[in-house]
Design a protein around this motif. Structure first.
Motif, PDB file in Angstrom:
ATOM      1  N   ILE A 117       0.868  -0.944   0.010  1.00 42.12           N
ATOM      2  CA  ILE A 117      -0.083   0.081   0.041  1.00 42.12           C
ATOM      3  C   ILE A 117       0.687   1.354   0.091  1.00 42.12           C
ATOM      4  CG2 ILE A 117      -1.745   1.284   1.073  1.00 42.12           C
ATOM      5  CD1 ILE A 117      -2.798  -1.352   0.095  1.00 42.12           C
ATOM      6  N   VAL A 118       1.062   1.842  -1.117  1.00 49.13           N
ATOM      7  CA  VAL A 118       1.883   3.101  -1.225  1.00 49.13           C
ATOM      8  C   VAL A 118       1.233   4.554  -1.130  1.00 49.13           C
ATOM      9  CG1 VAL A 118       3.780   3.959  -2.779  1.00 49.13           C
ATOM     10  CG2 VAL A 118       2.819   1.680  -2.858  1.00 49.13           C
ATOM     11  N   SER A 119       1.645   5.308  -0.058  1.00 54.71           N
ATOM     12  CA  SER A 119       0.946   6.405   0.229  1.00 54.71           C
ATOM     13  C   SER A 119       1.937   7.606   0.237  1.00 54.71           C
ATOM     14  CB  SER A 119      -0.022   6.312   1.413  1.00 54.71           C
ATOM     15  OG  SER A 119       0.991   6.106   2.390  1.00 54.71           O
ATOM     16  N   GLY A 120       1.618   8.853   0.363  1.00 51.72           N
ATOM     17  CA  GLY A 120       2.437   9.890   0.588  1.00 51.72           C
ATOM     18  C   GLY A 120       2.035  11.026  -0.315  1.00 51.72           C
ATOM     19  N   PRO A 121       2.853  12.099  -0.433  1.00 52.92           N
ATOM     20  CA  PRO A 121       2.601  13.466  -1.032  1.00 52.92           C
ATOM     21  C   PRO A 121       2.336  13.079  -2.673  1.00 52.92           C
ATOM     22  CG  PRO A 121       4.627  13.460  -0.364  1.00 52.92           C
ATOM     23  CD  PRO A 121       4.224  12.167   0.355  1.00 52.92           C
TER      24      PRO A 121
ATOM     25  N   LYS B 190      12.332   8.797  -2.656  1.00 54.69           N
ATOM     26  CA  LYS B 190      12.427   7.397  -1.999  1.00 54.69           C
ATOM     27  C   LYS B 190      11.336   7.009  -1.600  1.00 54.69           C
ATOM     28  CE  LYS B 190      16.112   5.876  -1.265  1.00 54.69           C
ATOM     29  NZ  LYS B 190      16.864   4.759  -1.768  1.00 54.69           N
ATOM     30  N   VAL B 191      10.854   5.826  -1.601  1.00 51.00           N
ATOM     31  CA  VAL B 191       9.771   5.257  -1.160  1.00 51.00           C
ATOM     32  C   VAL B 191      10.238   4.122  -0.167  1.00 51.00           C
ATOM     33  CG1 VAL B 191       7.765   3.969  -1.907  1.00 51.00           C
ATOM     34  CG2 VAL B 191       8.401   5.507  -3.386  1.00 51.00           C
ATOM     35  N   VAL B 192       9.944   4.472   1.052  1.00 49.81           N
ATOM     36  CA  VAL B 192      10.133   3.482   2.060  1.00 49.81           C
ATOM     37  C   VAL B 192       9.317   2.802   2.869  1.00 49.81           C
ATOM     38  CG1 VAL B 192      12.389   5.102   2.561  1.00 49.81           C
ATOM     39  CG2 VAL B 192      10.315   5.526   3.870  1.00 49.81           C
ATOM     40  N   ARG B 193       9.809   1.774   3.518  1.00 56.41           N
ATOM     41  CA  ARG B 193       8.622   0.902   4.254  1.00 56.41           C
ATOM     42  C   ARG B 193       8.730   1.448   5.683  1.00 56.41           C
ATOM     43  NH1 ARG B 193       8.681  -5.457   3.769  1.00 56.41           N
ATOM     44  NH2 ARG B 193       7.178  -6.025   5.678  1.00 56.41           N
ATOM     45  N   ARG B 194       7.420   1.968   6.014  1.00 58.08           N
ATOM     46  CA  ARG B 194       7.193   2.685   7.090  1.00 58.08           C
ATOM     47  C   ARG B 194       5.551   2.833   7.198  1.00 58.08           C
ATOM     48  NH1 ARG B 194       9.372   8.833   6.913  1.00 58.08           N
ATOM     49  NH2 ARG B 194       7.247   9.710   6.240  1.00 58.08           N
ATOM     50  N   PRO B 195       5.055   2.795   8.363  1.00 58.05           N
ATOM     51  CA  PRO B 195       3.565   3.104   8.486  1.00 58.05           C
ATOM     52  C   PRO B 195       3.061   4.370   7.963  1.00 58.05           C
ATOM     53  CG  PRO B 195       4.388   2.265  10.784  1.00 58.05           C
ATOM     54  CD  PRO B 195       5.729   2.947   9.767  1.00 58.05           C
ATOM     55  N   ALA B 196       1.939   4.441   7.441  1.00 53.79           N
ATOM     56  CA  ALA B 196       1.276   5.699   6.671  1.00 53.79           C
ATOM     57  C   ALA B 196       0.707   6.303   7.944  1.00 53.79           C
ATOM     58  CB  ALA B 196       0.458   5.122   5.672  1.00 53.79           C
ATOM     59  N   ASP B 197       0.858   7.472   7.947  1.00 57.21           N
ATOM     60  CA  ASP B 197       0.485   8.484   8.955  1.00 57.21           C
ATOM     61  C   ASP B 197      -0.255   9.852   8.360  1.00 57.21           C
ATOM     62  OD1 ASP B 197       2.497  10.254   8.338  1.00 57.21           O
ATOM     63  OD2 ASP B 197       3.487   9.756  10.298  1.00 57.21           O
ATOM     64  N   GLY B 198      -0.178  10.122   7.047  1.00 59.29           N
ATOM     65  CA  GLY B 198      -0.949  11.135   6.391  1.00 59.29           C
ATOM     66  C   GLY B 198      -0.072  12.496   6.591  1.00 59.29           C
ATOM     67  N   LYS B 199       0.903  12.517   7.321  1.00 59.06           N
ATOM     68  CA  LYS B 199       1.294  13.763   7.884  1.00 59.06           C
ATOM     69  C   LYS B 199       2.281  14.360   6.559  1.00 59.06           C
ATOM     70  CE  LYS B 199       2.236  12.876  12.826  1.00 59.06           C
ATOM     71  NZ  LYS B 199       2.892  12.816  14.001  1.00 59.06           N
ATOM     72  N   SER B 200       3.068  13.761   5.884  1.00 60.08           N
ATOM     73  CA  SER B 200       3.664  14.205   4.948  1.00 60.08           C
ATOM     74  C   SER B 200       2.833  14.825   4.021  1.00 60.08           C
ATOM     75  CB  SER B 200       4.622  13.061   4.301  1.00 60.08           C
ATOM     76  OG  SER B 200       3.766  11.988   3.665  1.00 60.08           O
ATOM     77  N   TYR B 201       1.747  14.126   3.497  1.00 56.55           N
ATOM     78  CA  TYR B 201       0.843  14.989   2.577  1.00 56.55           C
ATOM     79  C   TYR B 201       0.028  15.910   3.093  1.00 56.55           C
ATOM     80  CZ  TYR B 201      -2.833  14.502  -0.738  1.00 56.55           C
ATOM     81  OH  TYR B 201      -3.777  15.036  -1.716  1.00 56.55           O
ATOM     82  N   ALA B 202      -0.077  15.954   4.506  1.00 53.60           N
ATOM     83  CA  ALA B 202      -0.772  17.258   5.047  1.00 53.60           C
ATOM     84  C   ALA B 202       0.007  18.353   5.019  1.00 53.60           C
ATOM     85  CB  ALA B 202      -1.461  16.721   6.422  1.00 53.60           C
ATOM     86  N   LEU B 203       1.428  18.159   5.231  1.00 52.00           N
ATOM     87  CA  LEU B 203       2.529  19.373   5.196  1.00 52.00           C
ATOM     88  C   LEU B 203       2.448  19.707   4.127  1.00 52.00           C
ATOM     89  CD1 LEU B 203       5.100  17.741   7.876  1.00 52.00           C
ATOM     90  CD2 LEU B 203       3.561  19.673   7.909  1.00 52.00           C
ATOM     91  N   SER B 204       2.650  18.856   2.783  1.00 51.37           N
ATOM     92  CA  SER B 204       2.811  19.437   1.536  1.00 51.37           C
ATOM     93  C   SER B 204       1.641  20.142   1.220  1.00 51.37           C
ATOM     94  CB  SER B 204       3.064  18.159   0.228  1.00 51.37           C
ATOM     95  OG  SER B 204       1.877  17.391   0.484  1.00 51.37           O
TER      96      SER B 204
END
Length: 511
Positions: free
Chosen positions: A334-338, A479-493
């Motif tokens: 499951i790939v998430s992020g900004p 870089k796409v890394v293995r870690r829990p999704a928290d939505g913070k990076s998307y919110a900050l962007s």
């Protein structure tokens, strides 16, 4: 009869397993760009059908990897490229012969083509005899070349061609020209005065002079005067030209079918090897992946999107490499992020690696283990098509329904940001239902999504997040890394984009 194939362990598998249609997922994964670049310089071989159908057996993948390993040896590569060049010249002569008007000239070009052919085959057999191979494909080629060159048909072709050439070379004739008429006569030992003329005028030579001679175009076809001269010569030496005619009739089908098929099939490897070595020369790695269907543990180290890498290198930019792995019960990324952070590139890379590996080819990266799938599916966002009278959401549902109907536990599904046209609540509901079905099928999947909750749906899912520069959330690291999704990076962007970060608000609101 074809005795072996360099692409398949079974000699009769080649033509029957070509695929003319482009796979449906090619555009989504940018494989159309990759294969287009690989095959661009080898258009005459029509290599695309070889790249349109992946293999379905581990032994077939191993067979191709063995051949590619051997072809990475410079001596073998050079020998096969020389052979290919010579056969290209042979085909060019045959093509030209078919275009010519005068029959005797056609026969002469045909003789030249056969000479080019048997010399190329003899040179190939000699080169192969000096080399040792580990691949079954190259060992089969060596054995076939030995048997063929020692066989009666080939020996007869060589002997007859040499005899015809020798007979033509023995012809001597004279042309007597008077006014606008000429006569062709047998050579009777007349003196050659050219040497005496040159010697007589040598004393008048005063140094280099400008050459005022007109250069004539050396066209392949004869003019009517040359053709008439040749016709008269053939009447003076009927036995020689009868021998040439018999040779052309008896050896029309001189080309060995197995070698003809090999000449085309081996271009599949050399085209990819040329493409791969170009990228290697720019600092990118390739590796031979372990490919199998025994278990679904997959991984890749320092891998990258081939299509994007090619584009960025041409622009003088650097390539960001990523790792991924699934083991034990893990099946779904499951790939998430900004946005614009590399999520779609990661999904494409996963698909590209598996497709190329299932073609039996090296893949981008320095180590990899990949799955031998039965079918590969891709569901990427598309513009609405007014011809099907469906809205965007309905079209998404129809397409994913068709994919789930055709998928098996040995399939791979790559989904990229579907259900973006509906509400978050509906997207979460639909996405969850689809992933539940994928979990039931126990297949490998990459799901790029803006819904972080999907990462926690099952113990088979693995969360991958595209990262940002810590001190500047608007900057992507890709870089796409293995870690829990928290939505913070998307919110900050988003906060940075719309200028609603803390310092922005402090400036805009009175104290």
């Amino acid at each position: 009869m074809i005795t072996f194939s360099v692409l398949y362990p079974g000699p009769q598998d080649g033509v029957s397993r070509e695929q003319a249609e482009v796979p449906e997922f090619f555009t989504d994964l940018n494989l159309d760009q990759i294969i287009g670049h690989i095959t661009a310089k080898k258009g005459e071989y029509n290599l695309q059908p070889f790249f349109y159908r992946s293999l379905d057996e581990a032994d077939s993948v191993a067979y191709r990897q063995e051949v590619m390993h051997d072809l990475e040896r410079p001596a073998l590569y050079t020998s096969l490229m020389t052979f290919a060049t010579q056969l290209q010249a042979m085909r060019a002569r045959l093509t030209q012969a078919a275009k010519l008007y005068y029959p005797l000239q056609k026969q002469a070009w045909f003789l030249c083509a056969t000479e080019q052919y048997y010399e190329a085959v003899q040179a190939l057999a000699q080169d192969l005899g000096k080399l040792e191979f580990t691949s079954r494909g190259m060992q089969a080629l060596k054995a076939h070349a030995d048997n063929y060159t020692q066989g009666a048909n080939f020996q007869t072709l060589v002997a007859d061609a040499k005899a015809a050439r020798s007979a033509l070379a023995s012809i001597r004739y004279c042309i007597h020209i008077k006014g606008d008429t000429f006569t062709v006569l047998e050579y009777q030992g007349e003196s050659d005065y050219s040497a005496e003329v040159s010697a007589t005028f040598e004393k008048f030579r005063q140094g280099a002079a400008k050459d005022y001679r007109v250069k004539f175009h050396d066209l392949p076809d004869m003019n009517h005067i040359e053709a008439q001269v040749l016709e008269f010569v053939s009447k003076l030496f009927p036995e020689v030209f009868t021998q040439l005619d018999i040779f052309c009739q008896q050896h029309q089908g001189y080309l060995d079918e197995t070698l003809a098929v090999f000449d085309r099939e081996v271009q599949f490897y050399t085209a990819y090897l040329d493409y791969m070595n170009t990228l290697r020369g720019k600092g990118l790695d390739f590796c031979y992946p372990e490919v199998g269907r025994v278990n679904k543990t997959v991984f890749a180290q320092d891998t990258y999107d081939l299509a994007l890498a090619d584009k960025l290198l041409n622009q003088g930019k650097s390539i960001v490499r990523n790792d991924f792995s699934l083991c034990d019960k893990e099946r779904i990324f499951i790939v998430s992020g900004p946005n614009q952070g590399g999520k779609t590139t990661f999904a494409r890379t996963f698909g590209q690696l598996h497709y190329l590996a299932n073609l039996g080819l090296p893949v981008p990266g320095n180590a990899a283990r990949l799955f031998l799938y039965d079918r590969l599916f891709a569901h990427f966002e598309r513009e609405e098509d007014i011809r099907n009278l469906r809205g965007k959401l309905e079209d998404d549902l129809v397409r994913i329904h068709r994919i789930l109907q055709g998928a098996t536990p040995d399939s791979i599904i790559i989904m990229n940001e579907i259900f973006t046209s509906t509400t978050l609540q509906d997207a979460l509901f639909l996405g969850s239902r689809i992933l539940e079905r994928i979990v039931q099928l126990d297949l490998l999947c990459v799901c790029v999504t803006f819904i972080d909750e999907l990462a926690h749906l099952s113990d088979t899912t693995v969360s991958m997040v595209s990262t940002i520069v810590p001190d500047d959330p608007a900057q992507r690291t890709y870089k796409v890394v293995r870690r829990p999704a928290d939505g913070k990076s998307y919110a900050l962007s988003l906060a940075h984009k719309y200028r609603i970060e803390a310092h922005d608000l402090e400036e805009r609101l009175p104290s």
